[in-house]
Scaffold this motif. Structure first.
Motif, short mmCIF file in Angstrom:
data_model
loop_
_atom_site.label_atom_id
_atom_site.label_comp_id
_atom_site.label_asym_id
_atom_site.label_seq_id
_atom_site.Cartn_x
_atom_site.Cartn_y
_atom_site.Cartn_z
N THR A 1 0.77 -1.07 -0.28
CA THR A 1 0.01 -0.10 0.02
C THR A 1 0.54 1.27 0.53
O THR A 1 0.69 1.85 -0.60
CB THR A 1 -0.85 -0.08 1.32
N VAL A 2 2.02 1.20 0.86
CA VAL A 2 2.93 2.24 0.79
C VAL A 2 3.51 2.47 -0.60
O VAL A 2 3.43 3.77 -1.17
CB VAL A 2 4.17 2.55 1.51
N LYS A 3 3.83 1.51 -1.17
CA LYS A 3 4.61 1.33 -2.91
C LYS A 3 3.41 2.21 -3.55
O LYS A 3 3.30 2.45 -4.41
CB LYS A 3 4.60 0.14 -3.16
N ASP A 4 2.21 1.67 -3.09
CA ASP A 4 1.07 2.27 -4.88
C ASP A 4 0.98 3.66 -4.21
O ASP A 4 0.62 4.31 -5.31
CB ASP A 4 -0.73 1.23 -3.62
N ALA A 5 0.77 3.86 -3.12
CA ALA A 5 0.53 5.90 -2.11
C ALA A 5 2.43 6.48 -2.89
O ALA A 5 1.50 7.33 -4.01
CB ALA A 5 0.15 5.70 -1.41
N ALA A 6 2.95 6.02 -3.35
CA ALA A 6 3.78 6.92 -3.73
C ALA A 6 4.23 6.83 -5.27
O ALA A 6 4.58 7.60 -5.65
CB ALA A 6 5.69 5.95 -3.43
N TYR A 7 3.76 5.74 -6.17
CA TYR A 7 3.15 6.07 -7.62
C TYR A 7 2.16 6.44 -7.36
O TYR A 7 2.48 7.44 -8.46
CB TYR A 7 2.28 4.56 -7.97
N ALA A 8 1.28 6.29 -7.00
CA ALA A 8 0.28 7.70 -6.90
C ALA A 8 0.84 9.31 -6.97
O ALA A 8 0.37 9.92 -7.46
CB ALA A 8 -0.85 7.56 -6.04
N TRP A 9 1.73 9.40 -6.20
CA TRP A 9 2.57 11.08 -5.88
C TRP A 9 3.07 10.82 -6.56
O TRP A 9 2.96 11.83 -7.33
CB TRP A 9 2.79 10.33 -4.24
N ARG A 10 3.82 9.70 -7.18
CA ARG A 10 4.81 10.38 -8.21
C ARG A 10 4.34 10.78 -9.21
O ARG A 10 4.13 11.49 -10.09
CB ARG A 10 5.53 8.82 -8.76
N GLN A 11 2.80 10.14 -10.25
CA GLN A 11 2.24 10.29 -10.68
C GLN A 11 1.72 11.40 -10.89
O GLN A 11 1.70 12.44 -12.10
CB GLN A 11 1.14 9.14 -10.72
N MET A 12 0.97 12.33 -9.33
CA MET A 12 0.62 13.60 -9.14
C MET A 12 1.52 14.59 -9.24
O MET A 12 1.29 15.35 -10.00
CB MET A 12 0.28 13.28 -7.71
N VAL A 13 2.47 14.11 -9.30
CA VAL A 13 3.80 15.44 -9.96
C VAL A 13 4.37 15.26 -10.91
O VAL A 13 4.55 16.59 -11.33
CB VAL A 13 5.02 14.54 -8.55
N PHE A 14 4.64 14.67 -11.70
CA PHE A 14 4.22 14.08 -13.03
C PHE A 14 3.22 15.37 -13.56
O PHE A 14 3.78 16.23 -14.02
CB PHE A 14 4.14 12.91 -13.75
N HIS A 15 1.80 14.75 -13.26
CA HIS A 15 0.78 16.14 -13.63
C HIS A 15 0.94 17.69 -13.46
O HIS A 15 0.37 18.04 -14.21
CB HIS A 15 -0.26 15.40 -13.70
N LEU A 16 1.33 18.05 -11.74
CA LEU A 16 0.89 18.99 -11.08
C LEU A 16 2.47 19.71 -11.77
O LEU A 16 1.87 20.64 -12.50
CB LEU A 16 1.72 18.80 -9.94
N SER A 17 3.53 19.18 -12.43
CA SER A 17 4.64 19.76 -13.23
C SER A 17 3.98 20.38 -14.86
O SER A 17 5.15 21.20 -15.43
CB SER A 17 5.34 18.62 -13.75
N LEU A 18 3.03 19.44 -15.54
CA LEU A 18 2.49 20.09 -16.32
C LEU A 18 1.16 21.80 -16.56
O LEU A 18 1.44 21.89 -17.58
CB LEU A 18 2.13 18.72 -17.33
N CYS A 19 0.97 21.44 -15.17
CA CYS A 19 0.25 22.42 -15.19
C CYS A 19 1.56 24.13 -15.38
O CYS A 19 2.21 23.96 -15.11
CB CYS A 19 -0.05 22.48 -13.32
N ALA A 20 0.95 25.19 -14.95
CA ALA A 20 1.59 26.46 -14.99
C ALA A 20 1.63 27.05 -13.72
O ALA A 20 0.91 25.57 -12.51
CB ALA A 20 0.80 27.95 -15.53
N PRO A 21 2.55 27.19 -12.70
CA PRO A 21 2.78 28.16 -11.66
C PRO A 21 2.16 28.11 -11.14
O PRO A 21 2.06 27.95 -10.40
CB PRO A 21 3.71 28.92 -11.92
N ASP A 22 1.20 29.22 -11.59
CA ASP A 22 0.17 29.93 -10.45
C ASP A 22 -0.76 28.60 -10.36
O ASP A 22 -1.51 28.04 -9.54
CB ASP A 22 -1.00 30.71 -11.37
N GLU A 23 -1.48 27.45 -11.26
CA GLU A 23 -2.12 26.30 -11.53
C GLU A 23 -1.93 25.92 -10.37
O GLU A 23 -2.26 25.43 -9.36
CB GLU A 23 -2.53 25.93 -12.53
N GLN A 24 -0.29 25.15 -10.31
CA GLN A 24 -0.03 24.61 -8.60
C GLN A 24 -0.05 25.37 -7.80
O GLN A 24 -0.34 24.00 -6.88
CB GLN A 24 1.73 24.36 -9.81
N ARG A 25 0.06 26.31 -7.85
CA ARG A 25 -0.33 26.79 -6.75
C ARG A 25 -1.03 26.64 -6.15
O ARG A 25 -1.89 26.33 -4.35
CB ARG A 25 0.65 28.01 -6.75
#
Length: 143
Positions: free
Chosen positions: A36-60
């Motif tokens: 479960t920890v591993k799956d949560a970390a996978y989801a976190w990594r995907q979240m960071v990836f998608h967040l990186s595609l957003c503009a800085p104001d959208e990230q905030r």
């Protein structure tokens, strides 16, 4: 021509973070929580990836809504995720983690799905008074 997800990076980042919270909520009481920890970390990594595609104001804005999402889950979820959220905010501003995966004097942690030190820090017991608390009814993501 590139491929663009129908939902868009903002929605996908939000969905991934909701999955992180949901998975983190499952950790207490599991006899073997590493998967479960591993799956949560996978989801976190995907979240960071998608967040990186957003503009800085959208990230905030997205990161600003994370506290509300965390509040919808049992109280121990906020306690467990506090170190990774403490690390995400400065990284968005250009901050970095140390070689040990820590930042801000040990308050912020890099979220990896494994450990070499025995039990993963995310699976450590939260304060006893937090384990049984239910969500406080906070509002969903602010638009």
């Amino acid at each position: 021509m590139g491929i663009a997800p129908v939902a868009g990076p903002r929605d996908l980042a939000v969905r991934c973070f909701t999955a992180v919270c949901r998975l983190t909520a499952r950790i207490p009481g599991q006899p073997r929580p590493p998967a479960t920890v591993k799956d949560a970390a996978y989801a976190w990594r995907q979240m960071v990836f998608h967040l990186s595609l957003c503009a800085p104001d959208e990230q905030r804005r997205i990161v600003g809504g994370m506290d509300g999402e965390v509040a919808r889950h049992p109280a121990h979820v906020a306690a467990r995720l506090a170190p990774v959220l403490a690390g995400l905010r400065p990284v968005l501003g250009g901050g970095q983690f140390g070689a040990d995966g820590m930042a801000d004097g040990g308050r912020a942690r890099r979220f990896l799905g494994w450990t070499t030190d025995g039990r993963h820090w995310l699976a450590e017991p939260a304060a006893p008074d937090l384990e049984g608390q239910r969500p406080n009814g906070a509002q969903r993501w602010q638009e």
